[in-house]
Design a protein around this motif. Structure first.
Motif, PDB file in Angstrom:
ATOM      1  N   SER A 188       0.847  -1.204   0.000  1.00  0.00           N
ATOM      2  CA  SER A 188       0.000   0.000   0.000  1.00  0.00           C
ATOM      3  C   SER A 188       0.875   1.244   0.000  1.00  0.00           C
ATOM      4  O   SER A 188       2.078   1.176   0.283  1.00  0.00           O
ATOM      5  N   SER A 189       0.263   2.375  -0.268  1.00  0.00           N
ATOM      6  CA  SER A 189       1.004   3.647  -0.247  1.00  0.00           C
ATOM      7  C   SER A 189       1.577   3.909   1.137  1.00  0.00           C
ATOM      8  O   SER A 189       2.720   4.367   1.273  1.00  0.00           O
ATOM      9  N   TRP A 190       0.791   3.625   2.180  1.00  0.00           N
ATOM     10  CA  TRP A 190       1.272   3.829   3.539  1.00  0.00           C
ATOM     11  C   TRP A 190       2.504   2.961   3.804  1.00  0.00           C
ATOM     12  O   TRP A 190       3.506   3.434   4.336  1.00  0.00           O
ATOM     13  N   TYR A 191       2.456   1.689   3.421  1.00  0.00           N
ATOM     14  CA  TYR A 191       3.558   0.770   3.657  1.00  0.00           C
ATOM     15  C   TYR A 191       4.790   1.164   2.837  1.00  0.00           C
ATOM     16  O   TYR A 191       5.913   1.139   3.337  1.00  0.00           O
ATOM     17  N   ILE A 192       4.573   1.555   1.574  1.00  0.00           N
ATOM     18  CA  ILE A 192       5.687   2.008   0.720  1.00  0.00           C
ATOM     19  C   ILE A 192       6.348   3.232   1.355  1.00  0.00           C
ATOM     20  O   ILE A 192       7.576   3.334   1.418  1.00  0.00           O
ATOM     21  N   GLY A 193       5.530   4.164   1.856  1.00  0.00           N
ATOM     22  CA  GLY A 193       6.067   5.350   2.518  1.00  0.00           C
ATOM     23  C   GLY A 193       6.896   5.000   3.738  1.00  0.00           C
ATOM     24  O   GLY A 193       7.955   5.590   3.972  1.00  0.00           O
ATOM     25  N   THR A 194       6.434   4.026   4.503  1.00  0.00           N
ATOM     26  CA  THR A 194       7.182   3.582   5.687  1.00  0.00           C
ATOM     27  C   THR A 194       8.524   2.981   5.279  1.00  0.00           C
ATOM     28  O   THR A 194       9.570   3.301   5.866  1.00  0.00           O
TER      29      THR A 194
END
Length: 148
Positions: A101-107
């Motif tokens: 997800s975008s959140w996970y990629i950002g992390t």
């Protein structure tokens, strides 16, 4: 050309600078390449006399021939030429292809999910895709990322 109504102030400045180097007249030949790439070649002379049509034709042929010869030495791959994805865009679309997800990629990358979405929108635009999934499939088929 200098007195033409359609020329801008910036255009006149370019002509003024050319004149300071002794360039008085010439011709510019546009050279179009793949994926809307664009280059040009200019020929200039110190005299004020206009180039004859025959000379312009020869200069156009010379520019095209030179352009074709130079492109043979281009070492970038077709996917780099056509899509020109940045390293960060490639990282993001690669992680999308892994189902992140975008959140996970950002992390993982240490950036916000909004920044991830920004990069993915650029990828989608560059790959002419309507979704992140389609962009990931296209990137894989083009060899931009490894198939999952």
């Amino acid at each position: 050309m200098y007195t033409d109504e359609s020329i801008t102030e910036d255009g006149r400045r370019v002509l003024d600078e050319a004149a300071t180097f002794g360039l008085r007249s010439g011709v510019t030949v546009p050279l179009h390449g793949p994926a809307d790439s664009f280059r040009f070649m200019s020929f200039a002379q110190s005299s004020d006399c206009e180039l004859q049509n025959r000379a312009i034709t020869y200069l156009q042929m010379a520019a095209l021939r030179f352009h074709l010869m130079v492109t043979k030495f281009d070492t970038t791959t077709a996917s780099e030429q056509v899509h020109n994805l940045s390293p960060r865009e490639i990282q993001c679309i690669d992680l999308v292809s892994q189902g992140k997800s975008s959140w996970y990629i950002g992390t993982i990358l240490g950036i916000s999910r909004y920044t991830v979405d920004f990069h993915l929108k650029n990828v989608m635009r560059k790959l002419d895709s309507t979704s992140r999934t389609l962009a990931a499939v296209k990137a894989s088929k083009l060899g931009i990322i490894e198939p999952q």
